[in-house]
Write a protein that holds these residues in place. Sequence first.
Motif, short mmCIF file in Angstrom:
data_model
loop_
_atom_site.label_atom_id
_atom_site.label_comp_id
_atom_site.label_asym_id
_atom_site.label_seq_id
_atom_site.Cartn_x
_atom_site.Cartn_y
_atom_site.Cartn_z
N LYS A 71 0.71 -1.20 -0.07
CA LYS A 71 -0.14 0.04 0.03
C LYS A 71 0.88 1.37 -0.11
O LYS A 71 0.39 2.43 -0.57
N LEU A 72 2.10 1.16 0.54
CA LEU A 72 3.07 2.35 0.33
C LEU A 72 3.92 2.52 -0.68
O LEU A 72 4.60 3.34 -0.86
N GLY A 73 3.75 1.38 -1.60
CA GLY A 73 4.41 1.62 -2.64
C GLY A 73 5.97 0.97 -2.51
O GLY A 73 6.93 1.24 -3.41
N ALA A 74 6.08 -0.08 -1.38
CA ALA A 74 7.60 -0.54 -1.18
C ALA A 74 8.02 -1.48 -2.20
O ALA A 74 7.05 -2.20 -2.83
N ASP A 75 9.32 -1.54 -2.35
CA ASP A 75 9.91 -2.81 -3.07
C ASP A 75 10.37 -3.89 -2.04
O ASP A 75 10.47 -4.98 -2.66
N ALA A 76 10.59 -3.40 -0.76
CA ALA A 76 11.02 -4.20 -0.19
C ALA A 76 10.88 -4.12 1.38
O ALA A 76 10.51 -3.05 1.76
N VAL A 77 10.61 -5.06 2.30
CA VAL A 77 11.01 -4.70 3.65
C VAL A 77 12.10 -5.44 4.31
O VAL A 77 12.47 -6.58 4.11
N LEU A 78 12.89 -4.57 4.87
CA LEU A 78 14.39 -4.85 5.43
C LEU A 78 14.09 -4.86 7.07
O LEU A 78 13.09 -4.21 7.58
N GLY A 79 14.96 -5.60 7.52
CA GLY A 79 15.23 -5.83 9.06
C GLY A 79 13.86 -6.51 9.63
O GLY A 79 13.21 -6.20 10.81
N VAL A 80 13.29 -7.39 8.79
CA VAL A 80 12.08 -8.30 9.20
C VAL A 80 12.34 -9.06 10.64
O VAL A 80 13.54 -9.54 10.68
N ARG A 81 11.30 -8.74 11.44
CA ARG A 81 11.52 -9.60 12.73
C ARG A 81 10.17 -10.16 12.84
O ARG A 81 9.15 -9.41 12.45
N LEU A 82 10.35 -11.17 13.78
CA LEU A 82 9.11 -11.72 14.26
C LEU A 82 8.83 -11.80 15.76
O LEU A 82 10.05 -11.99 16.50
N TYR A 97 7.21 -7.24 11.55
CA TYR A 97 7.47 -6.04 11.41
C TYR A 97 8.90 -5.72 10.65
O TYR A 97 9.65 -6.67 10.99
N GLY A 98 9.08 -4.59 10.09
CA GLY A 98 10.15 -4.24 9.33
C GLY A 98 10.00 -2.87 8.88
O GLY A 98 9.12 -2.07 9.26
N THR A 99 10.93 -2.32 7.99
CA THR A 99 11.08 -1.27 7.73
C THR A 99 10.65 -1.31 5.73
O THR A 99 11.49 -2.06 5.22
N ALA A 100 9.71 -0.61 5.54
CA ALA A 100 9.55 -0.46 4.15
C ALA A 100 10.36 0.47 3.32
O ALA A 100 10.61 1.40 3.77
N VAL A 101 10.96 0.07 2.10
CA VAL A 101 11.73 0.93 1.53
C VAL A 101 11.40 0.85 -0.04
O VAL A 101 10.82 -0.15 -0.33
N ARG A 102 11.93 1.81 -0.72
CA ARG A 102 11.74 1.84 -2.10
C ARG A 102 13.23 1.91 -2.74
O ARG A 102 13.94 2.91 -2.20
N PHE A 103 13.76 1.03 -3.73
CA PHE A 103 14.88 1.09 -4.18
C PHE A 103 15.07 2.24 -5.21
O PHE A 103 14.20 2.43 -5.90
N ARG A 104 16.29 2.61 -5.33
CA ARG A 104 16.72 3.39 -6.64
C ARG A 104 16.79 2.59 -7.87
O ARG A 104 17.51 1.39 -7.76
N ASN A 105 16.15 2.89 -8.76
CA ASN A 105 16.34 2.36 -10.16
C ASN A 105 17.78 2.58 -10.71
O ASN A 105 18.11 3.68 -10.86
#
Length: 106
Positions: A71-82, A97-105
Amino acid sequence: MLLSTLESIPGKEVQEVLGVVCGSTIRARWLGKDIVAALRTLVGGEIKEYTEMLAAARKIALERMVEEARKLGADAVLGVRLATSLVMSGAAEIIAYGTAVRFRNP
């Protein structure tokens, strides 16, 4: 959607940090499974009924986290934890939970 426990991905540059995303589910024990599980504790070994229940709960929590990231337009979620916590007797929450990020093309 790329999910990683790493804080960065080799070869990928984070363009934008979109924020923390999470997904969770609360699961309660079921009487039928509790009876079988109690019998297994007498003889030892893995309690497969709970293993299956927790695996399903982790999957749901991760799927909900990914949906929030999409929904945020993320490419990835980093630092995923359970994590898990007891919310009442016989019921536990599983949270991803984790941090949603968008990568530079490139």
